[in-house]
Design a protein around this motif. Sequence first.
Motif, short mmCIF file in Angstrom:
data_model
loop_
_atom_site.label_atom_id
_atom_site.label_comp_id
_atom_site.label_asym_id
_atom_site.label_seq_id
_atom_site.Cartn_x
_atom_site.Cartn_y
_atom_site.Cartn_z
N ALA A 147 0.82 -1.21 0.00
CA ALA A 147 0.00 0.00 0.00
C ALA A 147 0.85 1.26 0.00
O ALA A 147 0.39 2.33 -0.41
N GLY A 148 2.11 1.15 0.43
CA GLY A 148 2.98 2.33 0.48
C GLY A 148 3.16 2.99 -0.86
O GLY A 148 3.30 4.22 -0.93
N VAL A 149 3.16 2.22 -1.96
CA VAL A 149 3.36 2.82 -3.27
C VAL A 149 2.23 3.78 -3.62
O VAL A 149 2.39 4.68 -4.45
N PHE A 150 1.07 3.64 -3.00
CA PHE A 150 -0.05 4.53 -3.25
C PHE A 150 -0.05 5.76 -2.34
O PHE A 150 -0.77 6.71 -2.60
N ALA A 151 0.75 5.72 -1.25
CA ALA A 151 0.63 6.78 -0.25
C ALA A 151 1.94 7.42 0.16
O ALA A 151 1.93 8.53 0.70
N LEU B 58 -1.90 -0.05 -10.83
CA LEU B 58 -0.86 0.99 -10.88
C LEU B 58 -0.60 1.43 -12.32
O LEU B 58 -0.45 2.63 -12.59
N ALA B 59 -0.53 0.46 -13.24
CA ALA B 59 -0.29 0.81 -14.64
C ALA B 59 -1.40 1.70 -15.18
O ALA B 59 -1.14 2.70 -15.87
N ALA B 60 -2.64 1.37 -14.86
CA ALA B 60 -3.77 2.19 -15.32
C ALA B 60 -3.70 3.58 -14.71
O ALA B 60 -3.94 4.59 -15.39
N ALA C 66 10.75 -3.94 -8.49
CA ALA C 66 10.16 -2.95 -7.59
C ALA C 66 10.77 -1.57 -7.82
O ALA C 66 10.06 -0.55 -7.78
N LEU C 67 12.08 -1.51 -8.05
CA LEU C 67 12.73 -0.23 -8.29
C LEU C 67 12.17 0.46 -9.53
O LEU C 67 11.87 1.67 -9.51
N VAL C 68 11.98 -0.30 -10.62
CA VAL C 68 11.41 0.28 -11.84
C VAL C 68 10.00 0.79 -11.57
O VAL C 68 9.64 1.91 -11.99
N VAL C 69 9.19 0.00 -10.87
CA VAL C 69 7.81 0.41 -10.57
C VAL C 69 7.80 1.70 -9.77
O VAL C 69 7.07 2.66 -10.11
N TYR C 70 8.60 1.77 -8.71
CA TYR C 70 8.60 2.97 -7.87
C TYR C 70 9.12 4.18 -8.62
O TYR C 70 8.62 5.31 -8.44
N ALA C 71 10.12 4.01 -9.46
CA ALA C 71 10.65 5.14 -10.22
C ALA C 71 9.61 5.69 -11.19
O ALA C 71 9.42 6.92 -11.30
N VAL C 72 8.90 4.81 -11.89
CA VAL C 72 7.87 5.25 -12.85
C VAL C 72 6.73 5.95 -12.12
O VAL C 72 6.25 7.01 -12.55
N VAL C 73 6.29 5.39 -10.99
CA VAL C 73 5.20 6.00 -10.23
C VAL C 73 5.63 7.37 -9.70
O VAL C 73 4.86 8.34 -9.75
N VAL D 261 -9.17 -0.35 -5.73
CA VAL D 261 -9.00 -1.81 -5.80
C VAL D 261 -7.52 -2.17 -5.77
O VAL D 261 -7.10 -3.11 -5.08
N GLY D 262 -6.71 -1.43 -6.51
CA GLY D 262 -5.28 -1.70 -6.53
C GLY D 262 -4.64 -1.49 -5.18
O GLY D 262 -3.80 -2.30 -4.74
N ALA D 263 -5.01 -0.41 -4.49
CA ALA D 263 -4.45 -0.15 -3.16
C ALA D 263 -4.88 -1.21 -2.17
O ALA D 263 -4.08 -1.67 -1.33
N ALA D 264 -6.16 -1.63 -2.25
CA ALA D 264 -6.63 -2.69 -1.36
C ALA D 264 -5.90 -3.99 -1.63
O ALA D 264 -5.47 -4.70 -0.70
N ALA D 265 -5.70 -4.33 -2.91
CA ALA D 265 -4.99 -5.55 -3.27
C ALA D 265 -3.54 -5.49 -2.81
O ALA D 265 -2.98 -6.48 -2.29
N ALA D 266 -2.90 -4.34 -2.98
CA ALA D 266 -1.51 -4.20 -2.55
C ALA D 266 -1.38 -4.37 -1.04
O ALA D 266 -0.42 -4.99 -0.55
N SER D 267 -2.35 -3.84 -0.30
CA SER D 267 -2.34 -4.02 1.16
C SER D 267 -2.46 -5.49 1.52
O SER D 267 -1.76 -5.99 2.42
N LEU D 268 -3.35 -6.20 0.82
CA LEU D 268 -3.50 -7.63 1.07
C LEU D 268 -2.22 -8.40 0.74
O LEU D 268 -1.82 -9.32 1.47
N GLY D 269 -1.57 -8.03 -0.37
CA GLY D 269 -0.33 -8.70 -0.75
C GLY D 269 0.75 -8.53 0.29
O GLY D 269 1.45 -9.49 0.66
N ALA D 270 0.89 -7.29 0.79
CA ALA D 270 1.89 -7.05 1.83
C ALA D 270 1.54 -7.81 3.10
O ALA D 270 2.42 -8.38 3.76
#
Length: 417
Positions: free
Chosen positions: A26-30, A156-158, A228-235, A273-282
């Motif tokens: 969830a951190g990637v969203f906040a 996240l991509a969307a 993860a580094l690529v994802v965080y840099a793009v976001v 939905v993405g943030a909720a899913a990311a929280s569940l994954g973590a």
Amino acid sequence: MASPSLQRRLGLGDAVFIGLGSMIGAGVFAVWGPAAAAAGTGLLIGLAIAAIVAFGNATSSAQLAAAHPTSGGTYAYGRAELGPWWGFIAGWGFVVGKTASCAAMALTFAAYAAPSGWERPVAVAAVVVLTTVNGFGVTRTAGAARVIVVVSLGALAAAIAAAFSAGATTGWLTAETMWTGGGYGILQSAGLLFFAFAGYARIATMGEEVREPRRVIPRAIVIAFLIALVVYAVVAVGVLSALGPAAVAVSTEPVADAAAGSGWAWIGPVVRVGAAAASLGALLALIAGVSRTTFAMSRERDLPGFLDRVHPRTHVPLRAEMFIGAVVVVLVAFIDLRGAIGFSSFGVLLYYFVANVAAMRQHREARRYPVALQITGAIGCLVLAVTLPWQSVVGGVVVVAIGVAYRGLRLRFARRR
């Protein structure tokens, strides 16, 4: 019950997805709001610093995991390379801090997924369901992680596509905005962003369940880290480009706000939905990782011995998983830890400091990476720990002191018996 040993069922893809499930949380969203408040556009420098420190830690963990393919992560590595007290301090900080993080992640999931007034019951239900999934076997954990990571990355991509389609703000990437918070602000942002990469520890803590661990674990750690580094840099670039650093700094949902500028009516629910899913994954990966470290500590009697049992059919440390799940349920039901787990940050940095020192002590034949990476990781952990808010440092020191007192008393009673 069987003897306390686990079965090797995870392949490279399984390990990578478990690591990504922890890192793409969830951190990637906040996290961008606090990071921008500390450093403005300089959070990009902070992200680079965090990545350098995290890469040092990741390679240390990979090198240690290849030599010690067992459960417990740095708890086991510290014991083997430095001695029992080093391992205990790393393991204790990890278990206590990350148990609190489990509760925080469950509550974060409920904040996105539950109707108003139902947050705590939904958070408790999430903990119970994911603990049950983990209890069915490590392959079920890996399968659930794959689904959750795919949903999170798709959302996240969307969201970032929407942010870029909205058009870029002007003047967000200048020398002035880059140094808004000065050097100290950049280091603070690095400390916040560092924890985005800490999920590779989950791969190491499950080292006793990975096939060909000496080959698979190092590769999985590095692959998950780089993705993860690529994802965080793009976001990061997408959010700053869409909103500008000042708006990011005051936003509580920067990814959603950046995407909203596109005018796409459907993007808001997708981000939620993405943030909720990311929280569940973590949360899924956290419960698995904390239970394995608890299992390893119990096996060495650094925690109560009844937690070291392995289920004869599913081959998971079921008692440790149920115990951690029960503690998290109690925390979720009665305490809101989303804003009160600074000591967890301190504990993670201490955990990786021990990992780097342990990797430095390894013999030449075990070395896979230059010692300079381990030195960089160790120094980086200390610097980021010092730049944490003082409340986090004090909380972390208190947690470590409680653990030291507990182990000291246990050893004294054991000698008397």
